[in-house]
Design a protein around this motif. Sequence first.
Motif, PDB file in Angstrom:
ATOM      1  N   TYR A 351       8.945  31.518  48.018  1.00  0.00           N
ATOM      2  CA  TYR A 351      10.183  31.757  48.494  1.00  0.00           C
ATOM      3  C   TYR A 351      10.251  31.043  50.030  1.00  0.00           C
ATOM      4  N   ASN A 352      11.605  30.059  49.988  1.00  0.00           N
ATOM      5  CA  ASN A 352      12.040  29.602  51.287  1.00  0.00           C
ATOM      6  C   ASN A 352      12.689  30.247  52.137  1.00  0.00           C
ATOM      7  N   TYR A 353      12.279  31.090  53.284  1.00  0.00           N
ATOM      8  CA  TYR A 353      12.819  31.956  54.163  1.00  0.00           C
ATOM      9  C   TYR A 353      13.784  31.190  54.937  1.00  0.00           C
ATOM     10  N   GLU A 354      13.556  30.095  55.435  1.00  0.00           N
ATOM     11  CA  GLU A 354      14.499  29.448  56.362  1.00  0.00           C
ATOM     12  C   GLU A 354      15.686  29.120  55.458  1.00  0.00           C
ATOM     13  N   TRP A 355      15.531  28.501  54.328  1.00  0.00           N
ATOM     14  CA  TRP A 355      16.436  28.161  53.353  1.00  0.00           C
ATOM     15  C   TRP A 355      17.483  29.569  53.365  1.00  0.00           C
ATOM     16  N   TRP A 356      16.971  30.507  52.626  1.00  0.00           N
ATOM     17  CA  TRP A 356      17.841  31.738  52.621  1.00  0.00           C
ATOM     18  C   TRP A 356      18.348  32.320  53.938  1.00  0.00           C
ATOM     19  N   ALA A 357      17.728  32.110  55.039  1.00  0.00           N
ATOM     20  CA  ALA A 357      18.345  32.296  56.277  1.00  0.00           C
ATOM     21  C   ALA A 357      19.580  31.714  56.725  1.00  0.00           C
ATOM     22  N   ASP A 358      19.910  30.466  55.974  1.00  0.00           N
ATOM     23  CA  ASP A 358      20.867  29.647  56.367  1.00  0.00           C
ATOM     24  C   ASP A 358      22.052  29.943  55.182  1.00  0.00           C
ATOM     25  N   TYR A 359      21.624  30.150  53.873  1.00  0.00           N
ATOM     26  CA  TYR A 359      22.580  30.196  53.039  1.00  0.00           C
ATOM     27  C   TYR A 359      22.839  31.530  52.423  1.00  0.00           C
ATOM     28  N   ARG A 360      22.245  32.607  53.100  1.00  0.00           N
ATOM     29  CA  ARG A 360      22.356  33.822  52.167  1.00  0.00           C
ATOM     30  C   ARG A 360      23.697  34.394  52.253  1.00  0.00           C
ATOM     31  N   ASP A 361      24.359  34.491  53.431  1.00  0.00           N
ATOM     32  CA  ASP A 361      25.685  34.949  53.275  1.00  0.00           C
ATOM     33  C   ASP A 361      26.625  34.357  52.396  1.00  0.00           C
ATOM     34  N   ASP A 362      26.675  32.987  52.379  1.00  0.00           N
ATOM     35  CA  ASP A 362      27.658  32.179  51.468  1.00  0.00           C
ATOM     36  C   ASP A 362      27.242  32.631  49.738  1.00  0.00           C
ATOM     37  N   LEU A 363      25.937  32.623  49.641  1.00  0.00           N
ATOM     38  CA  LEU A 363      25.287  32.960  48.227  1.00  0.00           C
ATOM     39  C   LEU A 363      25.660  34.328  47.885  1.00  0.00           C
ATOM     40  N   ASP A 364      25.353  35.090  48.803  1.00  0.00           N
ATOM     41  CA  ASP A 364      25.696  36.694  48.483  1.00  0.00           C
ATOM     42  C   ASP A 364      27.130  36.670  48.282  1.00  0.00           C
ATOM     43  N   ALA A 365      28.012  36.170  48.973  1.00  0.00           N
ATOM     44  CA  ALA A 365      29.385  36.380  48.276  1.00  0.00           C
ATOM     45  C   ALA A 365      29.559  35.579  47.238  1.00  0.00           C
ATOM     46  N   LYS A 366      29.472  34.575  46.829  1.00  0.00           N
ATOM     47  CA  LYS A 366      29.538  34.071  45.525  1.00  0.00           C
ATOM     48  C   LYS A 366      28.817  34.726  44.511  1.00  0.00           C
ATOM     49  N   PHE A 367      27.575  35.433  44.644  1.00  0.00           N
ATOM     50  CA  PHE A 367      26.828  36.149  43.528  1.00  0.00           C
ATOM     51  C   PHE A 367      27.782  37.491  43.361  1.00  0.00           C
ATOM     52  N   GLN A 368      28.167  38.179  44.497  1.00  0.00           N
ATOM     53  CA  GLN A 368      29.112  39.407  44.100  1.00  0.00           C
ATOM     54  C   GLN A 368      30.344  39.064  43.227  1.00  0.00           C
ATOM     55  N   ALA A 369      30.923  37.838  43.571  1.00  0.00           N
ATOM     56  CA  ALA A 369      32.286  37.433  42.969  1.00  0.00           C
ATOM     57  C   ALA A 369      31.792  37.094  41.611  1.00  0.00           C
ATOM     58  N   TRP A 370      30.718  36.540  41.370  1.00  0.00           N
ATOM     59  CA  TRP A 370      30.276  36.132  40.034  1.00  0.00           C
ATOM     60  C   TRP A 370      29.978  37.418  39.044  1.00  0.00           C
ATOM     61  N   LEU A 371      29.529  38.304  39.829  1.00  0.00           N
ATOM     62  CA  LEU A 371      29.278  39.924  39.155  1.00  0.00           C
ATOM     63  C   LEU A 371      30.393  40.462  38.692  1.00  0.00           C
ATOM     64  N   ALA A 372      31.503  40.193  39.589  1.00  0.00           N
ATOM     65  CA  ALA A 372      32.777  40.927  39.221  1.00  0.00           C
ATOM     66  C   ALA A 372      33.751  40.326  38.132  1.00  0.00           C
ATOM     67  N   GLN A 373      33.331  39.004  37.706  1.00  0.00           N
ATOM     68  CA  GLN A 373      34.046  38.288  36.785  1.00  0.00           C
ATOM     69  C   GLN A 373      33.901  38.845  35.370  1.00  0.00           C
TER      70      GLN A 373
END
Length: 373
Positions: A351-373
């Motif tokens: 698991y790439n901790y630094e990558w997710w620390a940088d991108y987590r907020d953006d991908l969380d939002a995209k993931f939740q939007a995808w779930l809601a589709q």
Amino acid sequence: MNITRLLTATTALVATATIAGAESHVEMANEMTIVSWGGAYQESQRKAYVEPYLEANPEVTVTWDESSAEAVAKLRAQNEAGNVTWDLVDAVASDAMRLCDEGLAMEVDHDEMLAEAPDGTAASDDFGDLIVSDCFIPQIVYSTTVGYRTDNAEWEGRTPEDICAIFDLEQFPGQRSLEKRPIGNMEWALLCDGVAKDEIYDVLETEEGQDRAFAKLDTIKDSVIWWSAGADTPQLLADGEVVMGSTYNGRLFSLIAEQGQPVEMLWDAQVFDLDGWVIPEGLDEPTLNRVKDFLHFATDTQRLADQSKYIAYGPARQSSAPMVDKHAELGIEMAPHMPTDPANSENTFLYNYEWWADYRDDLDAKFQAWLAQ
């Protein structure tokens, strides 16, 4: 020195002996709120750390909060409101990095605050590369992996052998459970869509790569129950509501070894992760002194090894590994049940901790939007 003065001095020394790296007579609060994950993991912390600490410090009371999955959002809200109510937070490494970057977690001097190894090795050297943030105090190495029921008549004797069984509804029909967040799911989706393991994060960094991961997840979306708590998948498996699902390896160990459920572990492409402590910024001095005292006790070599008596997570200190012994109640050797055991770690995903620390907020939002589709 007369006997009265000697007894007085001895009593004072005993009263302050456990204060790590602090001066005598430091004022310490007698209450702590500790945030963790609930379930078998929190129970292992209670048995290995908290109960022994409270036995040695009977004046202290501990309140548990099971909100670690929401640690970043809740600490942001508490900080904005000017009312931080947590004293010590168990967090995954990437969340600890985010909290540190945002000034919501306190930077620590690991060698000043934490105990040396039994041979005198400094804490920073004993934890080594697992100290991925100046605010992070490592505790355990764990993995997110998959458990599956062994009594599925529809599978006609077939057994999942790799992570891509999650996406194979034809060979392995039935409901699945996956965590309600992008981490792990996005990596597995790309891996099972043909992306090489060492190219996952380069691909995931692009819009096209993210779309590709979501498209792969689309193929099973209607067959997935999404979980937020680590205890969810074990319960769903035990109740027969899902035929396979992801969760933390220690939760599956509890389901299989302690409860005797007809479930097996799929170690392929298990996603290694770190879990540990962060101290919220802004604690008053007596509370901070108590937290430091507890951490000095709870993260020493023996205590971290003791946690492995109750759950199948590897201790984060190098000096603790040789002390991993048998399960406290079952009497079985715990080493073969650790994610780091050679037989279990032939094909891991780092698991790439630094990558997710940088991108987590953006991908969380995209993931939740995808779930809601």
